[in-house]
Design an enzyme around this catalytic site. Structure first.
Site, PDB file in Angstrom:
ATOM      1  N   GLY A 257     -47.411  18.207  42.146  1.00 36.17           N
ATOM      2  CA  GLY A 257     -45.712  18.316  41.480  1.00 36.17           C
ATOM      3  C   GLY A 257     -46.033  16.687  40.953  1.00 36.17           C
ATOM      4  O   GLY A 257     -44.758  16.808  40.003  1.00 36.17           O
ATOM      5  N   GLU A 299     -52.333  19.144  45.389  1.00 36.55           N
ATOM      6  CA  GLU A 299     -52.587  20.680  44.422  1.00 36.55           C
ATOM      7  C   GLU A 299     -52.057  20.385  43.255  1.00 36.55           C
ATOM      8  O   GLU A 299     -51.138  20.970  43.017  1.00 36.55           O
ATOM      9  CB  GLU A 299     -51.808  21.257  45.197  1.00 36.55           C
ATOM     10  CG  GLU A 299     -52.162  22.586  45.700  1.00 36.55           C
ATOM     11  CD  GLU A 299     -51.887  23.797  47.097  1.00 36.55           C
ATOM     12  OE1 GLU A 299     -52.019  24.174  47.800  1.00 36.55           O
ATOM     13  OE2 GLU A 299     -50.182  22.932  46.174  1.00 36.55           O
ATOM     14  N   GLY A 301     -51.706  20.410  39.230  1.00 40.26           N
ATOM     15  CA  GLY A 301     -51.635  21.575  38.441  1.00 40.26           C
ATOM     16  C   GLY A 301     -51.352  20.903  36.869  1.00 40.26           C
ATOM     17  O   GLY A 301     -52.677  20.497  36.465  1.00 40.26           O
ATOM     18  N   ARG A 339     -41.537  27.039  27.310  1.00 42.83           N
ATOM     19  CA  ARG A 339     -41.335  25.837  27.987  1.00 42.83           C
ATOM     20  C   ARG A 339     -39.903  25.035  27.493  1.00 42.83           C
ATOM     21  O   ARG A 339     -39.417  25.236  28.185  1.00 42.83           O
ATOM     22  CB  ARG A 339     -42.480  24.738  28.441  1.00 42.83           C
ATOM     23  CG  ARG A 339     -43.404  25.345  28.948  1.00 42.83           C
ATOM     24  CD  ARG A 339     -43.650  24.276  29.573  1.00 42.83           C
ATOM     25  NE  ARG A 339     -43.443  24.026  30.714  1.00 42.83           N
ATOM     26  CZ  ARG A 339     -43.006  22.590  30.172  1.00 42.83           C
ATOM     27  NH1 ARG A 339     -42.907  22.409  29.569  1.00 42.83           N
ATOM     28  NH2 ARG A 339     -42.214  22.085  31.752  1.00 42.83           N
ATOM     29  N   TYR A 343     -37.157  26.439  29.936  1.00 41.70           N
ATOM     30  CA  TYR A 343     -36.693  24.575  30.357  1.00 41.70           C
ATOM     31  C   TYR A 343     -35.333  23.683  30.129  1.00 41.70           C
ATOM     32  O   TYR A 343     -35.070  22.841  30.544  1.00 41.70           O
ATOM     33  CB  TYR A 343     -37.806  24.356  31.447  1.00 41.70           C
ATOM     34  CG  TYR A 343     -38.740  25.332  31.932  1.00 41.70           C
ATOM     35  CD1 TYR A 343     -38.428  26.200  32.991  1.00 41.70           C
ATOM     36  CD2 TYR A 343     -40.264  25.124  31.338  1.00 41.70           C
ATOM     37  CE1 TYR A 343     -39.417  26.714  33.776  1.00 41.70           C
ATOM     38  CE2 TYR A 343     -40.738  26.140  32.002  1.00 41.70           C
ATOM     39  CZ  TYR A 343     -40.190  26.549  33.637  1.00 41.70           C
ATOM     40  OH  TYR A 343     -41.510  27.569  33.957  1.00 41.70           O
ATOM     41  N   CYS A 370     -38.404  37.011  16.523  1.00 45.09           N
ATOM     42  CA  CYS A 370     -37.171  37.458  16.101  1.00 45.09           C
ATOM     43  C   CYS A 370     -36.833  37.005  17.274  1.00 45.09           C
ATOM     44  O   CYS A 370     -35.709  37.736  17.757  1.00 45.09           O
ATOM     45  CB  CYS A 370     -37.299  38.543  16.036  1.00 45.09           C
ATOM     46  SG  CYS A 370     -36.605  39.492  14.439  1.00 45.09           S
ATOM     47  N   GLU A 371     -35.715  35.980  17.432  1.00 47.76           N
ATOM     48  CA  GLU A 371     -35.228  35.638  18.262  1.00 47.76           C
ATOM     49  C   GLU A 371     -34.198  33.900  18.519  1.00 47.76           C
ATOM     50  O   GLU A 371     -35.296  32.949  18.238  1.00 47.76           O
ATOM     51  CB  GLU A 371     -35.495  35.007  19.937  1.00 47.76           C
ATOM     52  CG  GLU A 371     -34.572  34.755  20.662  1.00 47.76           C
ATOM     53  CD  GLU A 371     -35.040  36.065  22.509  1.00 47.76           C
ATOM     54  OE1 GLU A 371     -35.509  36.593  22.272  1.00 47.76           O
ATOM     55  OE2 GLU A 371     -35.196  34.807  23.682  1.00 47.76           O
ATOM     56  N   TYR A 400     -49.281  25.145  32.157  1.00 47.25           N
ATOM     57  CA  TYR A 400     -47.830  26.283  31.513  1.00 47.25           C
ATOM     58  C   TYR A 400     -47.441  26.642  30.044  1.00 47.25           C
ATOM     59  O   TYR A 400     -46.440  26.873  29.443  1.00 47.25           O
ATOM     60  CB  TYR A 400     -46.978  25.010  32.188  1.00 47.25           C
ATOM     61  CG  TYR A 400     -47.191  25.059  34.173  1.00 47.25           C
ATOM     62  CD1 TYR A 400     -47.306  26.164  34.739  1.00 47.25           C
ATOM     63  CD2 TYR A 400     -47.108  24.041  34.031  1.00 47.25           C
ATOM     64  CE1 TYR A 400     -47.818  25.535  36.242  1.00 47.25           C
ATOM     65  CE2 TYR A 400     -47.434  23.454  35.400  1.00 47.25           C
ATOM     66  CZ  TYR A 400     -47.804  24.136  36.426  1.00 47.25           C
ATOM     67  OH  TYR A 400     -48.321  24.448  37.580  1.00 47.25           O
TER      68      TYR A 400
END
Ligand code: LLP
Length: 441
Positions: A257, A299, A301, A339, A343, A370-371, A400
Protein backbone atom coordinates in the site's frame (compact mmCIF):
# COMPACT_ATOMS: atom_id res chain seq x y z
CA UNK A 1 4.94 9.54 6.57
CA UNK A 2 8.71 10.00 6.32
CA UNK A 3 9.61 11.28 2.87
CA UNK A 4 12.83 11.49 0.86
CA UNK A 5 14.34 14.50 -0.82
CA UNK A 6 14.78 14.04 -4.58
CA UNK A 7 17.49 16.30 -5.97
CA UNK A 8 17.13 15.42 -9.66
CA UNK A 9 14.62 18.19 -10.32
CA UNK A 10 12.35 15.57 -11.92
CA UNK A 11 9.64 13.68 -10.07
CA UNK A 12 11.75 10.49 -10.23
CA UNK A 13 15.53 10.28 -10.00
CA UNK A 14 15.76 7.90 -13.00
CA UNK A 15 14.62 10.70 -15.35
CA UNK A 16 16.89 13.26 -16.92
CA UNK A 17 17.38 15.36 -20.04
CA UNK A 18 20.46 14.98 -22.24
CA UNK A 19 22.43 17.90 -23.67
CA UNK A 20 19.99 18.25 -26.58
CA UNK A 21 17.13 18.50 -24.09
CA UNK A 22 15.67 15.09 -24.88
CA UNK A 23 14.01 13.17 -22.07
CA UNK A 24 15.98 10.14 -20.89
CA UNK A 25 14.78 7.26 -18.75
CA UNK A 26 17.26 5.00 -16.96
CA UNK A 27 19.89 7.07 -18.77
CA UNK A 28 18.54 6.28 -22.25
CA UNK A 29 17.03 8.87 -24.62
CA UNK A 30 13.46 7.99 -25.51
CA UNK A 31 13.19 8.73 -29.23
CA UNK A 32 15.58 5.95 -30.39
CA UNK A 33 13.59 3.51 -28.24
CA UNK A 34 10.33 4.73 -29.77
CA UNK A 35 11.92 4.33 -33.18
CA UNK A 36 13.10 0.81 -32.46
CA UNK A 37 10.02 -0.60 -30.73
CA UNK A 38 7.22 1.68 -31.92
CA UNK A 39 4.65 3.42 -29.72
CA UNK A 40 2.75 3.21 -27.46
CA UNK A 41 5.61 1.66 -25.55
CA UNK A 42 5.91 0.52 -21.94
CA UNK A 43 9.44 0.90 -20.62
CA UNK A 44 10.84 -0.51 -17.38
CA UNK A 45 14.02 0.52 -15.61
CA UNK A 46 15.32 -2.84 -14.40
CA UNK A 47 17.87 -1.33 -12.01
CA UNK A 48 15.10 0.64 -10.29
CA UNK A 49 13.00 -2.48 -9.76
CA UNK A 50 15.98 -4.29 -8.25
CA UNK A 51 16.86 -1.26 -6.12
CA UNK A 52 13.34 -1.15 -4.69
CA UNK A 53 13.42 -4.87 -3.86
CA UNK A 54 16.76 -4.39 -2.10
CA UNK A 55 15.47 -1.38 -0.19
CA UNK A 56 12.57 -3.42 1.15
CA UNK A 57 14.67 -6.51 1.86
CA UNK A 58 17.39 -4.48 3.58
CA UNK A 59 14.87 -2.53 5.62
CA UNK A 60 12.96 -5.56 6.88
CA UNK A 61 16.22 -7.31 7.74
CA UNK A 62 17.25 -4.33 9.80
CA UNK A 63 13.88 -4.01 11.48
CA UNK A 64 13.07 -7.67 12.09
CA UNK A 65 16.27 -9.66 11.48
CA UNK A 66 15.52 -12.83 9.54
CA UNK A 67 11.97 -12.90 10.88
CA UNK A 68 10.46 -11.00 7.96
CA UNK A 69 9.48 -11.44 4.35
CA UNK A 70 8.84 -9.17 1.40
CA UNK A 71 6.29 -10.40 -1.12
CA UNK A 72 5.96 -8.57 -4.41
CA UNK A 73 2.23 -8.08 -5.09
CA UNK A 74 2.41 -9.15 -8.68
CA UNK A 75 -1.01 -7.79 -9.63
CA UNK A 76 0.86 -4.49 -10.02
CA UNK A 77 2.69 -5.87 -13.05
CA UNK A 78 2.78 -9.49 -14.02
CA UNK A 79 4.89 -10.95 -16.81
CA UNK A 80 7.53 -13.64 -16.91
CA UNK A 81 10.60 -11.43 -16.74
CA UNK A 82 9.37 -9.73 -13.58
CA UNK A 83 8.98 -13.03 -11.74
CA UNK A 84 12.52 -13.93 -12.84
CA UNK A 85 13.77 -10.67 -11.36
CA UNK A 86 11.84 -11.35 -8.14
CA UNK A 87 13.35 -14.82 -7.99
CA UNK A 88 16.85 -13.42 -8.49
CA UNK A 89 16.31 -10.77 -5.82
CA UNK A 90 15.12 -13.32 -3.27
CA UNK A 91 11.62 -11.85 -3.01
CA UNK A 92 8.43 -13.75 -2.27
CA UNK A 93 5.33 -13.06 -4.36
CA UNK A 94 1.65 -12.43 -3.84
CA UNK A 95 -0.42 -14.00 -6.61
CA UNK A 96 -4.16 -13.65 -7.11
CA UNK A 97 -5.11 -15.94 -9.97
CA UNK A 98 -4.23 -19.07 -11.84
CA UNK A 99 -2.86 -16.84 -14.59
CA UNK A 100 -0.37 -15.20 -12.25
CA UNK A 101 0.61 -18.57 -10.80
CA UNK A 102 1.08 -19.98 -14.29
CA UNK A 103 3.26 -17.02 -15.30
CA UNK A 104 5.37 -17.47 -12.16
CA UNK A 105 5.69 -21.19 -12.91
CA UNK A 106 6.89 -20.34 -16.42
CA UNK A 107 9.50 -18.03 -14.88
CA UNK A 108 10.79 -20.84 -12.68
CA UNK A 109 9.75 -18.95 -9.56
CA UNK A 110 9.99 -21.12 -6.41
CA UNK A 111 6.32 -21.30 -5.52
CA UNK A 112 6.88 -22.20 -1.90
CA UNK A 113 7.56 -18.44 -1.65
CA UNK A 114 4.16 -17.60 -3.18
CA UNK A 115 1.09 -16.43 -1.26
CA UNK A 116 -2.20 -17.02 -3.04
CA UNK A 117 -4.82 -14.31 -2.44
CA UNK A 118 -8.31 -13.70 -3.88
CA UNK A 119 -11.74 -13.45 -2.34
CA UNK A 120 -13.11 -16.10 -4.66
CA UNK A 121 -10.81 -18.99 -5.42
CA UNK A 122 -12.57 -21.71 -7.38
CA UNK A 123 -11.96 -25.38 -6.61
CA UNK A 124 -9.93 -25.51 -9.83
CA UNK A 125 -7.79 -22.59 -8.69
CA UNK A 126 -7.18 -24.24 -5.34
CA UNK A 127 -6.30 -27.59 -6.88
CA UNK A 128 -3.99 -25.90 -9.40
CA UNK A 129 -2.18 -23.94 -6.71
CA UNK A 130 -1.75 -27.08 -4.57
CA UNK A 131 -0.50 -29.04 -7.55
CA UNK A 132 2.21 -26.44 -8.08
CA UNK A 133 3.18 -26.28 -4.43
CA UNK A 134 2.07 -22.72 -3.68
CA UNK A 135 3.43 -22.11 -0.17
CA UNK A 136 0.56 -20.25 1.44
CA UNK A 137 -3.08 -19.61 0.78
CA UNK A 138 -4.34 -16.33 2.15
CA UNK A 139 -7.85 -17.42 2.98
CA UNK A 140 -10.63 -14.94 2.57
CA UNK A 141 -13.65 -16.72 4.04
CA UNK A 142 -15.00 -19.88 5.67
CA UNK A 143 -16.29 -21.35 2.43
CA UNK A 144 -12.79 -21.23 1.00
CA UNK A 145 -11.36 -22.80 4.13
CA UNK A 146 -13.68 -25.81 3.77
CA UNK A 147 -12.74 -26.15 0.10
CA UNK A 148 -9.01 -26.04 0.92
CA UNK A 149 -9.45 -28.64 3.64
CA UNK A 150 -11.40 -30.91 1.29
CA UNK A 151 -8.89 -30.63 -1.55
CA UNK A 152 -5.89 -30.92 0.78
CA UNK A 153 -7.43 -34.06 2.28
CA UNK A 154 -7.83 -35.52 -1.21
CA UNK A 155 -4.15 -34.83 -1.92
CA UNK A 156 -3.04 -36.03 1.49
CA UNK A 157 -1.34 -32.75 2.35
CA UNK A 158 -1.53 -30.12 5.05
CA UNK A 159 -1.97 -26.73 3.39
CA UNK A 160 -0.40 -23.74 5.10
CA UNK A 161 -2.76 -20.81 5.33
CA UNK A 162 -3.01 -17.27 6.60
CA UNK A 163 -6.43 -15.81 7.32
CA UNK A 164 -7.25 -12.48 5.75
CA UNK A 165 -8.79 -10.21 8.35
CA UNK A 166 -10.26 -6.75 8.06
CA UNK A 167 -8.96 -4.59 10.87
CA UNK A 168 -11.60 -1.88 10.37
CA UNK A 169 -9.28 0.91 9.28
CA UNK A 170 -9.92 3.66 6.80
CA UNK A 171 -6.72 4.16 4.79
CA UNK A 172 -7.63 7.64 3.50
CA UNK A 173 -7.23 6.77 -0.16
CA UNK A 174 -9.63 6.42 -3.09
CA UNK A 175 -12.60 4.13 -2.47
CA UNK A 176 -11.79 1.51 -5.11
CA UNK A 177 -8.57 0.54 -3.33
CA UNK A 178 -9.66 0.79 0.32
CA UNK A 179 -9.94 -2.79 1.54
CA UNK A 180 -9.38 -2.85 5.27
CA UNK A 181 -12.75 -1.49 6.36
CA UNK A 182 -15.42 -3.76 7.88
CA UNK A 183 -17.67 -3.18 4.87
CA UNK A 184 -15.39 -4.85 2.34
CA UNK A 185 -15.69 -7.81 0.03
CA UNK A 186 -12.37 -9.00 1.43
CA UNK A 187 -11.61 -10.93 4.56
CA UNK A 188 -13.23 -11.59 7.91
CA UNK A 189 -13.88 -8.63 10.13
CA UNK A 190 -12.38 -8.53 13.60
CA UNK A 191 -15.06 -6.13 14.78
CA UNK A 192 -17.97 -8.49 14.01
CA UNK A 193 -16.48 -11.59 15.64
CA UNK A 194 -16.08 -13.30 12.27
CA UNK A 195 -12.30 -13.27 12.63
CA UNK A 196 -12.57 -15.26 15.87
CA UNK A 197 -14.94 -17.71 14.23
CA UNK A 198 -12.80 -18.36 11.15
CA UNK A 199 -9.71 -18.81 13.33
CA UNK A 200 -11.46 -21.44 15.40
CA UNK A 201 -12.66 -23.14 12.24
CA UNK A 202 -9.15 -23.16 10.72
CA UNK A 203 -7.75 -24.66 13.92
CA UNK A 204 -10.34 -27.43 13.80
CA UNK A 205 -9.67 -28.57 10.23
CA UNK A 206 -7.26 -31.46 9.95
CA UNK A 207 -5.66 -30.61 6.59
CA UNK A 208 -5.28 -26.91 7.18
CA UNK A 209 -2.12 -25.66 8.89
CA UNK A 210 -2.93 -22.23 10.24
CA UNK A 211 0.22 -20.11 10.25
CA UNK A 212 -1.15 -16.68 11.00
CA UNK A 213 -3.02 -13.65 9.76
CA UNK A 214 -3.05 -11.15 6.95
CA UNK A 215 -4.48 -7.71 6.40
CA UNK A 216 -4.22 -5.12 3.66
CA UNK A 217 -5.81 -1.78 4.35
CA UNK A 218 -5.49 -0.07 1.00
CA UNK A 219 -3.30 1.18 -1.78
CA UNK A 220 -1.58 4.50 -2.58
CA UNK A 221 -1.48 5.25 1.15
CA UNK A 222 0.50 8.27 2.38
CA UNK A 223 -0.62 8.31 6.00
CA UNK A 224 1.85 6.30 8.13
CA UNK A 225 -0.59 6.26 11.00
CA UNK A 226 -2.66 3.80 8.97
CA UNK A 227 0.11 1.20 9.31
CA UNK A 228 0.56 1.72 13.02
CA UNK A 229 -3.16 1.38 13.59
CA UNK A 230 -3.40 -1.74 11.41
CA UNK A 231 -0.38 -3.28 13.16
CA UNK A 232 -1.90 -2.44 16.54
CA UNK A 233 -5.24 -4.07 15.72
CA UNK A 234 -3.59 -7.14 14.21
CA UNK A 235 -1.12 -7.63 17.08
CA UNK A 236 -3.92 -7.26 19.59
CA UNK A 237 -5.82 -9.92 17.70
CA UNK A 238 -2.78 -12.21 17.73
CA UNK A 239 -2.55 -11.72 21.51
CA UNK A 240 -6.28 -12.31 21.88
CA UNK A 241 -6.05 -15.60 19.97
CA UNK A 242 -3.05 -16.68 22.05
CA UNK A 243 -5.11 -16.03 25.17
CA UNK A 244 -8.43 -17.47 24.11
CA UNK A 245 -7.43 -20.32 21.78
CA UNK A 246 -3.85 -20.97 22.82
CA UNK A 247 -2.90 -20.25 19.20
CA UNK A 248 0.19 -18.14 18.66
CA UNK A 249 0.45 -16.90 15.08
CA UNK A 250 3.81 -17.61 13.49
CA UNK A 251 3.30 -15.10 10.71
CA UNK A 252 1.65 -11.72 10.33
CA UNK A 253 1.32 -10.21 6.87
CA UNK A 254 0.47 -6.53 6.98
CA UNK A 255 -0.14 -6.07 3.27
CA UNK A 256 1.11 -3.48 0.83
CA UNK A 257 0.00 0.00 0.00
CA UNK A 258 2.80 2.57 0.26
CA UNK A 259 1.92 5.46 -2.02
CA UNK A 260 4.08 6.61 -4.92
CA UNK A 261 4.72 9.94 -6.51
CA UNK A 262 2.77 10.48 -9.72
CA UNK A 263 2.95 14.27 -9.63
CA UNK A 264 5.29 16.83 -8.09
CA UNK A 265 2.79 17.74 -5.34
CA UNK A 266 2.96 14.21 -3.95
CA UNK A 267 5.83 13.24 -1.64
CA UNK A 268 8.26 10.40 -2.21
CA UNK A 269 7.97 8.04 0.72
CA UNK A 270 11.18 6.91 2.38
CA UNK A 271 10.35 3.21 2.51
CA UNK A 272 13.34 2.13 4.60
CA UNK A 273 12.63 4.73 7.29
CA UNK A 274 8.95 3.90 7.41
CA UNK A 275 9.62 0.20 7.76
CA UNK A 276 12.11 0.96 10.52
CA UNK A 277 9.42 2.88 12.41
CA UNK A 278 6.79 0.19 11.88
CA UNK A 279 9.35 -2.39 13.01
CA UNK A 280 10.12 -0.51 16.21
CA UNK A 281 6.43 -0.07 16.90
CA UNK A 282 5.58 -3.74 16.32
CA UNK A 283 8.50 -5.01 18.37
CA UNK A 284 7.53 -2.77 21.28
CA UNK A 285 3.84 -3.62 21.09
CA UNK A 286 4.49 -7.37 20.92
CA UNK A 287 6.59 -7.06 24.06
CA UNK A 288 3.88 -5.06 25.83
CA UNK A 289 1.26 -7.60 24.77
CA UNK A 290 3.46 -10.43 26.03
CA UNK A 291 3.65 -12.30 22.73
CA UNK A 292 6.51 -13.35 20.47
CA UNK A 293 6.40 -11.09 17.43
CA UNK A 294 5.37 -13.29 14.48
CA UNK A 295 7.41 -13.28 11.27
CA UNK A 296 6.25 -10.06 9.61
CA UNK A 297 5.48 -9.93 5.88
CA UNK A 298 5.13 -6.85 3.69
CA UNK A 299 3.36 -7.07 0.36
CA UNK A 300 4.27 -4.07 -1.79
CA UNK A 301 3.23 -3.88 -5.42
CA UNK A 302 3.01 -0.30 -6.60
CA UNK A 303 6.05 0.95 -4.70
CA UNK A 304 8.25 -1.76 -6.26
CA UNK A 305 7.45 -1.06 -9.90
CA UNK A 306 5.57 2.23 -10.35
CA UNK A 307 8.39 4.67 -10.94
CA UNK A 308 10.38 1.96 -12.72
CA UNK A 309 7.86 2.39 -15.55
CA UNK A 310 7.17 4.99 -18.20
CA UNK A 311 4.98 5.00 -21.31
CA UNK A 312 5.93 6.66 -24.57
CA UNK A 313 3.22 7.80 -26.98
CA UNK A 314 3.16 9.46 -30.38
CA UNK A 315 0.89 12.45 -30.80
CA UNK A 316 -1.69 12.25 -33.55
CA UNK A 317 -4.55 14.70 -33.88
CA UNK A 318 -4.17 18.02 -32.09
CA UNK A 319 -7.58 19.64 -31.87
CA UNK A 320 -7.85 23.24 -30.79
CA UNK A 321 -11.37 24.37 -29.88
CA UNK A 322 -11.20 28.19 -29.78
CA UNK A 323 -12.35 29.54 -26.44
CA UNK A 324 -12.44 26.04 -24.90
CA UNK A 325 -9.36 23.89 -24.87
CA UNK A 326 -6.89 21.83 -26.81
CA UNK A 327 -7.12 18.08 -27.13
CA UNK A 328 -3.87 16.27 -27.81
CA UNK A 329 -4.62 12.73 -28.95
CA UNK A 330 -2.05 9.98 -28.56
CA UNK A 331 -1.79 6.50 -30.06
CA UNK A 332 -2.70 4.77 -26.78
CA UNK A 333 -5.20 5.66 -24.06
CA UNK A 334 -7.48 3.89 -21.61
CA UNK A 335 -6.49 0.56 -23.17
CA UNK A 336 -2.93 0.85 -21.84
CA UNK A 337 -3.74 3.16 -18.92
CA UNK A 338 -7.30 3.00 -17.55
CA UNK A 339 -6.36 4.67 -14.27
CA UNK A 340 -7.57 8.19 -15.02
CA UNK A 341 -10.84 6.84 -16.39
CA UNK A 342 -11.29 4.58 -13.36
CA UNK A 343 -9.92 6.62 -10.48
CA UNK A 344 -9.20 10.09 -11.81
CA UNK A 345 -5.54 9.40 -11.06
CA UNK A 346 -3.07 12.24 -11.56
CA UNK A 347 -0.09 11.82 -13.90
CA UNK A 348 2.85 13.82 -15.11
CA UNK A 349 3.05 13.93 -18.90
CA UNK A 350 6.10 15.51 -20.50
CA UNK A 351 7.20 16.30 -24.04
CA UNK A 352 10.10 14.07 -25.06
CA UNK A 353 12.01 16.30 -27.49
CA UNK A 354 12.76 19.20 -25.16
CA UNK A 355 11.84 20.62 -21.79
CA UNK A 356 8.71 22.72 -21.44
CA UNK A 357 9.09 26.26 -22.78
CA UNK A 358 8.24 29.34 -20.67
CA UNK A 359 4.88 29.66 -22.40
CA UNK A 360 2.82 26.50 -22.31
CA UNK A 361 -0.66 25.56 -23.37
CA UNK A 362 -2.97 23.65 -21.05
CA UNK A 363 -4.14 20.51 -22.87
CA UNK A 364 -6.24 17.43 -22.36
CA UNK A 365 -4.19 14.42 -23.35
CA UNK A 366 -6.62 11.84 -24.66
CA UNK A 367 -6.50 8.38 -26.15
CA UNK A 368 -7.69 6.89 -29.39
CA UNK A 369 -10.67 4.92 -28.08
CA UNK A 370 -14.15 5.62 -29.25
CA UNK A 371 -15.24 6.97 -25.88
CA UNK A 372 -15.18 10.48 -24.41
CA UNK A 373 -13.95 9.15 -21.07
CA UNK A 374 -10.78 7.94 -22.75
CA UNK A 375 -8.62 10.59 -21.12
CA UNK A 376 -5.09 10.16 -19.82
CA UNK A 377 -4.92 13.51 -18.07
CA UNK A 378 -6.46 16.97 -18.11
CA UNK A 379 -4.79 20.36 -17.75
CA UNK A 380 -1.40 19.14 -18.92
CA UNK A 381 0.99 22.00 -19.67
CA UNK A 382 2.54 21.30 -23.09
CA UNK A 383 4.42 23.34 -25.68
CA UNK A 384 1.89 25.41 -27.68
CA UNK A 385 3.15 23.95 -30.95
CA UNK A 386 2.51 20.26 -30.22
CA UNK A 387 1.98 18.51 -33.52
CA UNK A 388 1.41 15.15 -35.13
CA UNK A 389 4.45 12.91 -34.75
CA UNK A 390 5.75 14.47 -31.52
CA UNK A 391 6.49 12.10 -28.66
CA UNK A 392 5.02 12.36 -25.17
CA UNK A 393 6.05 10.47 -22.06
CA UNK A 394 3.65 9.57 -19.28
CA UNK A 395 5.64 8.99 -16.10
CA UNK A 396 5.22 6.49 -13.28
CA UNK A 397 3.34 3.88 -15.27
CA UNK A 398 5.02 0.74 -13.96
CA UNK A 399 2.19 -0.34 -11.64
CA UNK A 400 -1.33 -1.31 -12.67
CA UNK A 401 -0.87 -0.36 -16.32
CA UNK A 402 0.29 -3.36 -18.31
CA UNK A 403 -1.57 -5.55 -15.81
CA UNK A 404 -4.82 -3.60 -16.34
CA UNK A 405 -4.47 -3.09 -20.08
CA UNK A 406 -7.28 -4.21 -22.36
CA UNK A 407 -8.06 -4.76 -26.01
CA UNK A 408 -11.05 -2.41 -25.98
CA UNK A 409 -11.78 -1.27 -29.52
CA UNK A 410 -9.54 -4.16 -30.59
CA UNK A 411 -6.47 -2.13 -29.90
CA UNK A 412 -3.37 -4.30 -29.48
CA UNK A 413 -1.49 -4.04 -26.19
CA UNK A 414 1.92 -2.32 -26.31
CA UNK A 415 5.14 -4.23 -25.77
CA UNK A 416 7.06 -4.16 -22.50
CA UNK A 417 10.69 -3.22 -22.98
CA UNK A 418 13.24 -3.46 -20.19
CA UNK A 419 16.12 -1.01 -19.92
CA UNK A 420 19.25 -2.28 -18.24
CA UNK A 421 22.84 -1.03 -18.29
CA UNK A 422 22.23 1.26 -21.23
CA UNK A 423 20.64 -1.43 -23.39
CA UNK A 424 17.09 -2.49 -24.04
CA UNK A 425 15.39 -5.83 -24.48
CA UNK A 426 11.84 -7.06 -25.03
CA UNK A 427 10.07 -8.64 -22.08
CA UNK A 428 6.64 -8.77 -23.76
CA UNK A 429 6.24 -8.30 -27.50
CA UNK A 430 3.64 -6.03 -29.06
CA UNK A 431 0.30 -7.68 -29.80
CA UNK A 432 -0.51 -8.04 -33.49
CA UNK A 433 -3.85 -7.97 -35.30
CA UNK A 434 -3.40 -11.74 -35.61
CA UNK A 435 -3.23 -12.01 -31.79
CA UNK A 436 -6.50 -10.14 -31.62
CA UNK A 437 -8.37 -12.77 -33.60
CA UNK A 438 -6.37 -15.72 -32.27
CA UNK A 439 -9.17 -16.80 -29.93
CA UNK A 440 -12.05 -16.23 -32.34
CA UNK A 441 -13.48 -19.59 -33.45
N1 LLP B 1 -1.76 -7.03 -0.94
C1 LLP B 1 -3.06 -7.12 -1.23
C2 LLP B 1 -3.87 -8.11 -0.57
C3 LLP B 1 -3.63 -6.25 -2.16
O1 LLP B 1 -4.92 -6.33 -2.41
C4 LLP B 1 -2.82 -5.29 -2.81
C5 LLP B 1 -3.39 -4.38 -3.80
C6 LLP B 1 -1.46 -5.25 -2.49
C7 LLP B 1 -0.96 -6.12 -1.55
C8 LLP B 1 -0.50 -4.29 -3.14
O2 LLP B 1 -0.81 -2.97 -2.87
P1 LLP B 1 0.16 -1.81 -3.40
O3 LLP B 1 1.46 -1.92 -2.66
O4 LLP B 1 0.34 -2.05 -4.85
O5 LLP B 1 -0.57 -0.57 -3.11
N2 LLP B 1 -5.75 -1.08 -9.58
C9 LLP B 1 -5.55 -0.14 -8.50
C10 LLP B 1 -4.80 -0.75 -7.35
C11 LLP B 1 -5.50 -1.96 -6.76
C12 LLP B 1 -4.76 -2.51 -5.58
C13 LLP B 1 -5.27 -3.85 -5.24
N3 LLP B 1 -4.60 -4.48 -4.17
C14 LLP B 1 -4.81 1.09 -9.01
O6 LLP B 1 -4.47 1.10 -10.20
O7 LLP B 1 -4.60 2.05 -8.28
Amino acid sequence: MIVTENKSGMICSNLSRDESGELCFAGMPLSPLAQKYGTPLYLYDEARIRERCRTYLGAVREAFGDRARVLYASKAASFRRLYEIMREEGMGIDVVSRGEIYTAVRAGFPLERAYFHSNNKTDEDIAYAMEHGVGYFVVDNEEELYAIDRLATARGIQQRVLLRLTPGIDPHTYAAVATGKVDSKFGSAIETGQADAITRLALSLSHVALKGFHCHVGSQVFDSDVYFRAAEVMLSFVAHMARTEGFLAEELDIGGGYGVRYVAEQPEIDIAENIREVGEFMTRRAEELGITLPVVAFEPGRSIVADAGLTVYTVGTVKRIPGYKTYVSVDGGMTDNPRFALYGSPYTILPVAADLPEETESCSVVGRCCESGDILQENVPLPPDMARGDLLACLTTGAYHYSMASNYNRIPRPPVVMLADGTSYLAVRRETPEDLVALDC
